[in-house]
Write a protein that holds these residues in place. Structure first.
Motif, short mmCIF file in Angstrom:
data_model
loop_
_atom_site.label_atom_id
_atom_site.label_comp_id
_atom_site.label_asym_id
_atom_site.label_seq_id
_atom_site.Cartn_x
_atom_site.Cartn_y
_atom_site.Cartn_z
N MET A 1 -55.29 96.84 6.56
CA MET A 1 -56.37 97.94 7.21
C MET A 1 -57.44 97.11 7.42
O MET A 1 -58.25 96.77 6.30
N LYS A 83 -57.27 107.88 9.14
CA LYS A 83 -57.44 106.29 9.36
C LYS A 83 -56.05 105.75 8.97
O LYS A 83 -55.94 104.38 9.14
N GLY A 84 -55.16 106.45 8.31
CA GLY A 84 -53.91 106.00 7.99
C GLY A 84 -53.93 105.22 6.77
O GLY A 84 -52.84 104.62 6.52
N LYS A 87 -51.07 106.12 4.05
CA LYS A 87 -49.77 105.70 4.44
C LYS A 87 -49.76 104.27 3.88
O LYS A 87 -48.82 103.89 3.50
N TRP A 88 -51.00 103.67 4.15
CA TRP A 88 -51.12 102.23 3.62
C TRP A 88 -51.00 102.03 2.27
O TRP A 88 -50.39 101.12 1.79
#
Length: 148
Positions: A1, A83-84, A87-88
């Motif tokens: 990211m 912003k994910g 999950k990251w």
């Protein structure tokens, strides 16, 4: 990211940020800072940081690194959500070399089932085989006794 990084270096974890969030959570409200520090010292910790080094997320695995792991204290600060990053973080945790080949990983959540289902977590298949000793008010200031 882009603009973020994940670290498992314990020396990078910002106890004040972590404790502030966890102590106000539904799952560990009022946890003493010393207790949080001890929990972290005995876990595999994952911190999410901005490019400037500010801690904005955290998770820890309580594990024997051979057969079992319990995922706990997962959070991303509010102003960094969407912003994910969660999950990251989850993918990073599941890919970690010390967490490969485990027979069982478990977690408890009240409100993030959708996130964890994406990574293969499901409700217990045999909940009748699991037992717990749960003391939800263990950190409550009302339960503290004066020593004298």
């Amino acid at each position: 990211m882009e603009g973020y990084r994940i670290s498992t270096q314990f020396s990078e974890m910002d106890l004040s940020v972590i404790h502030e969030y966890i102590a106000s959570s539904y799952w560990a409200e009022n946890i003493p800072q010393a207790t949080m520090q001890k929990a972290m010292e005995n876990s595999l910790c994952f911190g999410v940081f901005t490019a400037l080094g500010e801690q904005i997320g955290f998770a820890r695995m309580v594990t024997d690194c051979a057969t079992f792991a319990y995922l706990a204290d997962v959070f991303i600060l509010e102003n960094h959500r969407g912003k994910g990053l969660s999950k990251w973080l989850m993918q990073h945790i599941l890919d970690h070399p010390q967490l490969q080949g485990l027979r069982r990983m478990v977690l408890a959540t009240r409100d993030a089932h959708g996130l964890y289902k994406q990574f293969g977590f499901n409700a217990l298949k045999s909940p009748d085989t699991f037992m717990e000793l749960h003391q939800p008010n263990v950190y409550s200031p009302l339960l503290k006794r004066e020593v004298g």
